[in-house]
Write a protein that holds these residues in place. Structure first.
Motif, PDB file in Angstrom:
ATOM      1  N   SER A  54      -5.949 -25.919 -62.476  1.00  0.00           N
ATOM      2  CA  SER A  54      -4.668 -26.666 -62.218  1.00  0.00           C
ATOM      3  C   SER A  54      -3.251 -26.069 -62.859  1.00  0.00           C
ATOM      4  O   SER A  54      -2.524 -26.817 -62.947  1.00  0.00           O
ATOM      5  N   VAL A  55      -3.877 -25.046 -63.724  1.00  0.00           N
ATOM      6  CA  VAL A  55      -2.467 -24.502 -64.659  1.00  0.00           C
ATOM      7  C   VAL A  55      -2.169 -23.247 -64.126  1.00  0.00           C
ATOM      8  O   VAL A  55      -3.050 -22.407 -63.587  1.00  0.00           O
ATOM      9  N   VAL A  56      -0.844 -22.937 -63.794  1.00  0.00           N
ATOM     10  CA  VAL A  56      -0.208 -21.946 -63.093  1.00  0.00           C
ATOM     11  C   VAL A  56       0.761 -21.341 -64.107  1.00  0.00           C
ATOM     12  O   VAL A  56       1.203 -21.629 -65.050  1.00  0.00           O
ATOM     13  N   LEU A  84       9.677 -16.969 -68.286  1.00  0.00           N
ATOM     14  CA  LEU A  84       8.370 -16.877 -67.998  1.00  0.00           C
ATOM     15  C   LEU A  84       7.702 -17.889 -68.683  1.00  0.00           C
ATOM     16  O   LEU A  84       8.014 -18.110 -69.921  1.00  0.00           O
ATOM     17  N   GLY A  85       6.789 -18.875 -68.104  1.00  0.00           N
ATOM     18  CA  GLY A  85       6.207 -20.216 -68.658  1.00  0.00           C
ATOM     19  C   GLY A  85       4.812 -20.216 -67.736  1.00  0.00           C
ATOM     20  O   GLY A  85       4.482 -19.674 -66.989  1.00  0.00           O
ATOM     21  N   SER A  86       4.414 -21.734 -68.039  1.00  0.00           N
ATOM     22  CA  SER A  86       3.297 -22.215 -67.376  1.00  0.00           C
ATOM     23  C   SER A  86       3.756 -23.480 -66.761  1.00  0.00           C
ATOM     24  O   SER A  86       4.755 -24.168 -66.827  1.00  0.00           O
ATOM     25  N   GLY A 119      -2.652 -21.967 -70.798  1.00  0.00           N
ATOM     26  CA  GLY A 119      -1.111 -21.444 -70.451  1.00  0.00           C
ATOM     27  C   GLY A 119      -1.308 -20.079 -70.396  1.00  0.00           C
ATOM     28  O   GLY A 119      -2.287 -19.230 -70.241  1.00  0.00           O
ATOM     29  N   ASN A 120      -0.188 -19.613 -70.352  1.00  0.00           N
ATOM     30  CA  ASN A 120       0.173 -17.933 -70.127  1.00  0.00           C
ATOM     31  C   ASN A 120       0.847 -17.269 -71.226  1.00  0.00           C
ATOM     32  O   ASN A 120       2.040 -16.975 -71.196  1.00  0.00           O
ATOM     33  N   SER A 122       4.791 -22.798 -72.810  1.00  0.00           N
ATOM     34  CA  SER A 122       5.646 -23.932 -72.486  1.00  0.00           C
ATOM     35  C   SER A 122       5.350 -24.192 -70.855  1.00  0.00           C
ATOM     36  O   SER A 122       5.401 -23.268 -69.920  1.00  0.00           O
ATOM     37  N   GLY A 123       5.086 -25.579 -70.934  1.00  0.00           N
ATOM     38  CA  GLY A 123       4.804 -26.202 -69.483  1.00  0.00           C
ATOM     39  C   GLY A 123       3.373 -26.171 -69.191  1.00  0.00           C
ATOM     40  O   GLY A 123       2.979 -26.751 -68.085  1.00  0.00           O
ATOM     41  N   GLY A 124       2.587 -25.587 -70.106  1.00  0.00           N
ATOM     42  CA  GLY A 124       1.375 -25.545 -69.722  1.00  0.00           C
ATOM     43  C   GLY A 124       0.430 -26.722 -70.161  1.00  0.00           C
ATOM     44  O   GLY A 124       1.169 -28.056 -70.589  1.00  0.00           O
ATOM     45  N   ALA A 125      -0.699 -26.863 -70.042  1.00  0.00           N
ATOM     46  CA  ALA A 125      -1.585 -28.180 -70.101  1.00  0.00           C
ATOM     47  C   ALA A 125      -2.287 -28.288 -71.645  1.00  0.00           C
ATOM     48  O   ALA A 125      -2.783 -27.280 -72.176  1.00  0.00           O
ATOM     49  N   LEU A 126      -2.181 -29.513 -72.090  1.00  0.00           N
ATOM     50  CA  LEU A 126      -3.087 -29.912 -73.419  1.00  0.00           C
ATOM     51  C   LEU A 126      -4.112 -30.788 -72.623  1.00  0.00           C
ATOM     52  O   LEU A 126      -3.630 -31.960 -72.157  1.00  0.00           O
TER      53      LEU A 126
END
Length: 456
Positions: free
Chosen positions: A38-40, A81-83, A160-161, A202-206
């Motif tokens: 679910s994380v992109v 670049l982010g997540s 995240g990335n 940034s923008g990724g999941a916790l």
């Protein structure tokens, strides 16, 4: 004990410290397998036009040095670049607004390597969140946890990335809750974690140990630029509000309007009120006919809690109030005259009391390049400025324009030009058409009124 009622020991079983080697060797792999798809990755790009060295306009210099000599390219591609996190199986993705801010092209790469062009459905600078849409179905979406139920010490995973190396999972605990004054957005109460978060996360999941989304990773505290174990995430309760607005087709997030200005409760004031600690927010002013006034809130009241949840400062109050659902009523615990009372406040959006009438100013005045609008409670809420019903507010500033060079800022409230009061955007447009040797401009910024004089 009533049948079916959870006992205190049942709650204790939800959170346990490892006691054996077998417990310590347990793996988070099942949680990662559930949540990682679910994380992109989110990629943004925009083309910027850069001025070329003026010598390169001369054919001689171009022939002598060549087009790649010392001329600066006319166009340069800026990238980010982010997540992001899939929150709906039909292609809704949440990321940070700063990841896509100013980007004209946004792409999303899924965990299975598929890539899609993304449409920006909604940007919300106040929370630093944005919602994207891709044309894909039956995606793996993360369930949103109730971030109000997490506790300090709970295990957490950040996905995240970072640095563009590819999807990465780090593990830690919830280090703190309700962190304010982080400096990202203005409607926040952050979750702090020591799970390693780096640029690109940034923008990724916790996520929690059940693979549910508890927050969107947003910022780190670092002197070096890398992770030092202090990361911040936007709670899922705020994410839910932004996603709901996007699903409803709104271009901006609809929040309840409070209609009052708050100040921090100082130690001296708290001591005078008989409080054992300076926790709460003092009502500094109340807008006439706003929800706070209609509910009976008064100047000098001290707000201690929202729906029974303590709020220590105006920032934590703002977060709690902003996450209440529209259409209902919230209860504020208020200290007034040494007594605690409950004040009901209707949860209604800020009204658009007059048309915005946006105007972009041109000509040779120092205000040229400003886009100004008529102020209303709705616009004041949108731009995070003090609520008012009159005045002309700066909504945007053209890069490189005279107004940008002299220092105007988004959110400035223009009150007067050369001593003449300005009430509407059309009045301001008319006032700036005339050529003048000097311009005296009175603005309100951050609650302070300033008058400056500029040359014509």
């Amino acid at each position: 004990m009533l049948a079916g009622a959870p006992s205190s020991s049942a709650f204790a079983q939800d959170r346990q410290v490892p006691e054996t080697r077998q417990q310590v060797s347990l793996s988070f792999a099942p949680v990662v397998k559930k949540s990682a798809p679910s994380v992109v990755n989110v990629y943004g790009a925009r083309v910027e036009r850069r001025p070329q060295n003026p010598f390169m306009d001369d054919p001689f210099f171009r022939r002598f040095f060549g087009d790649g000599g010392f001329g600066v390219p006319r166009e340069q591609v800026q990238r980010s670049l982010g997540s992001g996190v899939i929150v709906d199986a039909d292609g809704l993705i949440v990321t940070n607004n700063h990841v896509i801010d100013g980007m004209s092209e946004v792409k999303v790469a899924l965990a299975d390597k598929r890539e899609f062009e993304a449409t920006i459905l909604l940007r919300d600078p106040r929370t630093d969140l944005a919602v994207l849409k891709i044309k894909a179905k039956e995606l793996s979406a993360l369930e949103l946890a109730d971030s109000d139920k997490i506790e300090i010490g709970d295990l957490s995973l950040a996905i995240g990335n970072p640095f563009g190396v590819g999807q990465t999972v780090t593990q830690g605990i919830i280090s703190a809750l309700a962190r304010t004054q982080v400096g990202v957005g203005d409607a926040q109460s952050f979750i702090q974690t020591d799970a390693a978060i780096n640029p690109g996360n940034s923008g990724g999941a916790l996520v929690d140990i059940h693979g549910r989304l508890v927050g969107i990773n947003t910022a780190i505290f670092s002197r070096s630029g890398g992770s030092v174990g202090i990361g911040f995430a936007i709670p899922s309760s705020m994410v839910q509000v932004v996603v709901a607005s996007a699903k409803a087709g709104a271009k901006t997030v609809r929040r309840p309007w409070f209609g009052a200005r708050l100040q921090v409760l100082t130690a001296d004031v708290a001591d005078g009120l008989g409080l054992d600690r300076p926790a709460g927010s003092v009502v500094a002013s109340v807008v006439e006919k706003g929800p706070a006034a209609e509910g009976g809130l008064k100047r000098s009241d001290v707000i201690l809690a929202v729906d029974g949840i303590a709020v220590d400062d105006p920032e934590s109050f703002g977060y709690r109030f902003a996450t209440r659902p529209l259409g209902g009523v919230t209860s504020l615990t208020v200290l007034r005259g040494g007594k605690r009372i409950v004040v009901p406040i209707k949860l209604s959006p800020a009204p658009e009391t007059r048309p915005r009438e946006p105007v972009t100013l041109t000509g040779r005045s120092p205000l040229s390049g400003l886009t100004v609008m008529n102020l209303s409670p709705a616009l004041a809420e949108e731009l995070s400025v003090e609520t008012g019903n009159e005045g002309v507010i700066v909504g945007a500033i053209e890069e490189g324009s005279p107004s940008a060079r002299v220092g105007f800022q988004k959110g400035d409230l223009i009150l007067a030009i050369n001593g003449e009061r300005i009430a509407t955007s059309r009045e301001l447009e008319t006032a700036t058409r005339e050529r003048k040797r000097s311009w005296e401009v009175t603005i309100s910024r951050g609650g302070k009124t300033v008058t400056s004089v500029f040359g014509g």
